[in-house]
Write an enzyme that holds these catalytic residues in place. Structure first.
Site, PDB file in Angstrom:
ATOM      1  N   TYR A 114      -3.513  -9.479   4.038  1.00 63.37           N
ATOM      2  CA  TYR A 114      -3.458  -8.412   5.031  1.00 63.37           C
ATOM      3  C   TYR A 114      -3.719  -9.040   6.395  1.00 63.37           C
ATOM      4  O   TYR A 114      -4.755  -9.677   6.603  1.00 63.37           O
ATOM      5  CB  TYR A 114      -4.494  -7.311   4.773  1.00 63.37           C
ATOM      6  CG  TYR A 114      -4.490  -6.301   5.901  1.00 63.37           C
ATOM      7  CD1 TYR A 114      -3.508  -5.318   5.964  1.00 63.37           C
ATOM      8  CD2 TYR A 114      -5.423  -6.375   6.932  1.00 63.37           C
ATOM      9  CE1 TYR A 114      -3.458  -4.423   7.025  1.00 63.37           C
ATOM     10  CE2 TYR A 114      -5.375  -5.478   7.999  1.00 63.37           C
ATOM     11  CZ  TYR A 114      -4.394  -4.508   8.037  1.00 63.37           C
ATOM     12  OH  TYR A 114      -4.337  -3.635   9.091  1.00 63.37           O
TER      13      TYR A 114
ATOM     14  N   ASP B  36      -6.526 -16.639  10.087  1.00 59.83           N
ATOM     15  CA  ASP B  36      -6.813 -15.285  10.561  1.00 59.83           C
ATOM     16  C   ASP B  36      -8.257 -14.971  10.158  1.00 59.83           C
ATOM     17  O   ASP B  36      -8.519 -14.549   9.039  1.00 59.83           O
ATOM     18  CB  ASP B  36      -5.819 -14.297   9.933  1.00 59.83           C
ATOM     19  CG  ASP B  36      -6.130 -12.850  10.278  1.00 59.83           C
ATOM     20  OD1 ASP B  36      -7.168 -12.593  10.931  1.00 59.83           O
ATOM     21  OD2 ASP B  36      -5.340 -11.966   9.888  1.00 59.83           O
TER      22      ASP B  36
HETATM   23  C1  LIG Z   1      -8.518  -5.882  10.460  1.00 59.76           C
HETATM   24  C2  LIG Z   1      -7.691  -7.093  10.321  1.00 59.76           C
HETATM   25  C3  LIG Z   1      -6.603  -7.337  11.187  1.00 59.76           C
HETATM   26  C4  LIG Z   1      -6.151  -6.348  12.217  1.00 59.76           C
HETATM   27  O1  LIG Z   1      -7.087  -6.139  13.217  1.00 59.76           O
HETATM   28  P1  LIG Z   1      -6.999  -4.813  14.128  1.00 59.76           P
HETATM   29  O2  LIG Z   1      -8.042  -5.006  15.165  1.00 59.76           O
HETATM   30  O3  LIG Z   1      -7.279  -3.668  13.202  1.00 59.76           O
HETATM   31  O4  LIG Z   1      -5.623  -4.756  14.685  1.00 59.76           O
HETATM   32  C5  LIG Z   1      -5.919  -8.531  11.050  1.00 59.76           C
HETATM   33  N1  LIG Z   1      -6.267  -9.437  10.121  1.00 59.76           N
HETATM   34  C6  LIG Z   1      -7.308  -9.236   9.285  1.00 59.76           C
HETATM   35  C7  LIG Z   1      -7.660 -10.290   8.293  1.00 59.76           C
HETATM   36  C8  LIG Z   1      -8.039  -8.058   9.339  1.00 59.76           C
HETATM   37  O5  LIG Z   1      -9.039  -7.841   8.475  1.00 59.76           O
END
Ligand SMILES: *Cc1c(COP(=O)(O)O)cnc(C)c1O
Length: 455
Positions: A172, A275
């Site tokens: 995700y 990420d």
């Molecule tokens: C929450 C999340 C996102 C997105 O972040 P937002 O601030 O909600 O746009 C991206 N990558 C990971 C791993 C996340 O947990």
């Protein structure tokens, strides 16, 4: 392994079967059961039957106060971001002080001290080699920036072939278009859009845990090896949630997998993007998930805990090698990106103070205590419905066989003074780090009581 193009054809009819306009439910007249609540469109919710009974009027520390005066311990830190608890006096003060100077000023053509200092601090605390900070306003945009940066890194060197991104199944990475393209294509929440977002490659998610056998690790990394050998010349970057796949189902995997992945990336001239939107700022037990490994990614994305949950902000941090590819006499090689609110001074002032408190009050020690309590309470907890319980850092999850098993758990927990929000087959806690052992055990007790309740 499968690639997106083998599993999903470009045939528009293949898309229609998933398209909401074509689904049978759409043929009957939609009925709003609670018309008063439809002005505000809520996230991840079928609005037709959404019923919200909990209204927050105040929040302090780890507690949310409801309109009727009831207090709930927040077991999930408002989607994992409120690391320092609510209404933190020092964070409030940092925000007020900055607001009295200036709440916002554009970053195009103007510099300011607080945004510069925050970037400097982030470079100091992130892994070696990550030296250049690009700010944006949310995790999803931070991921978009990382992907765009990786593609242009190669374009700027005259390489137009490296246009694909590799992600893990179960991933995700956010809700915007490029992010959707690297979320799990088969089971992820964005699968409806698969085939119209850019085509990417997917590797099977490593599933043998934090400390796999050499054998298991070899098998897992072999998928990447094969993919890179076949398609490496078209791949710009691999993006992963290091060690802990969050919204894709709390899958925990090994630092060694990441070490090996980095080596393979280098062999094939592929960038590695971490990420760390969810894993950053202590969630896996170290400041960053990368700190469990021997390597630095080429690009790292931070958000969620970056501002301790006060305001939305993100940082995409690049290595000098990546940054240098944008330096040129030609303006066309510049990075053409600039969210209106990038480097927002309120966000930066809060973020700076949040890191200061994190270091001063030794949050990593608090997180170690949280981890040991979660292990004690959740690991080894068994029930017929449970597939597995998993703990890493300040994250504890219970996976059950069927999502419907969780039906009603939110009300059950709220009645007992706890706020949690399960999704799919997972019930989990990711508490604020300022939680006490008693408050944490209250959360885990409610999670376990759900399985042992009278039915
Ligand atoms: C929450 C999340 C996102 C997105 O972040 P937002 O601030 O909600 O746009 C991206 N990558 C990971 C791993 C996340 O947990």
């Amino acid at each position: 392994m499968h690639t997106s193009d083998t599993n999903h054809s470009q045939d528009p009819h293949a898309l229609n079967k998933n398209h909401p306009e074509k689904s049978s439910q759409q043929s009957s007249q939609p009925v709003l059961q609670n018309p008063s609540s439809n002005t505000l469109w809520y996230p991840y919710a079928q609005m037709q039957n959404l019923e919200l009974n909990l209204e927050v009027v105040e929040a302090n520390g780890v507690y949310l106060t409801m309109k009727d005066g009831k207090q709930l311990v927040d077991g999930i830190s408002s989607w994992w971001c409120v690391t320092h608890g609510y209404n933190h006096p020092e964070l409030n003060q940092a925000m007020f002080e900055q607001a009295q100077k200036f709440s916002h000023v554009m970053l195009g053509g103007l510099k300011n001290q607080v945004t510069e200092s925050f970037a400097q601090k982030l470079v100091e605390i992130t892994p070696d080699g990550l030296n250049h900070v690009f700010f944006s306003d949310s995790g999803s945009v931070g991921v978009e920036v990382a992907i765009k940066m990786a593609l242009q890194y190669f374009f700027n060197q005259g390489n137009q072939n490296k246009t694909r991104i590799v992600a893990l199944e179960r991933a995700y990475h956010g809700d915007t278009t490029a992010c959707m393209s690297v979320c799990d294509p088969a089971e992820g929440m964005h699968k409806m859009f698969h085939g119209i977002t850019p085509e990417q490659f997917f590797l099977p998610a490593p599933t043998s845990g934090f400390a796999p056998s050499e054998d298991a690790l070899e098998k897992e990394i072999a998928h990447a090896k094969t993919l890179f050998e076949e398609h490496g010349d078209t791949i710009a970057a691999v993006i992963v949630e290091p060690l802990l796949q969050g919204a894709g189902g709390f899958n925990i995997y090994s630092p060694e997998y990441l070490n090996r992945l980095k080596a393979l990336c280098e062999e094939h001239n592929i960038l590695l993007i971490f990420d760390e939107v969810a894993t950053g700022f202590g969630r896996t037990g170290k400041l960053f998930a990368a700190d469990h490994t021997n390597i630095s990614p080429d690009i790292m994305v931070l958000a969620k805990g970056l501002t301790a949950g006060y305001v939305g902000h993100a940082a995409t941090i690049a290595s000098t090698q990546v940054f240098n590819a944008f330096l040129s006499d030609s303006p066309s090689k510049a990075f053409m990106h600039g969210p209106t609110f990038m480097g927002n001074p309120l966000a930066c002032a809060i973020g700076l103070k949040a890191i200061e408190i994190f270091e001063r009050d030794n949050y990593l020690e608090k997180i170690a205590t949280i981890e040991s309590i979660l292990k004690e309470e959740l690991l080894g907890f068994e029930h017929d419905e449970i597939v597995e319980t998993r703990v890493l850092g300040a994250t504890g999850a219970i996976e059950v066989k069927e999502a419907r098993f969780h039906h009603g758990i939110q009300e059950f927990a709220a009645e007992r003074g706890v706020w949690i929000r399960p999704f799919e087959r997972y019930i989990y806690t990711m508490p604020p780090y300022v939680i006490t052992p008693e408050e944490l055990r209250k959360i885990t007790q409610v999670m376990k009581d759900w399985f042992q309740r009278e039915r």
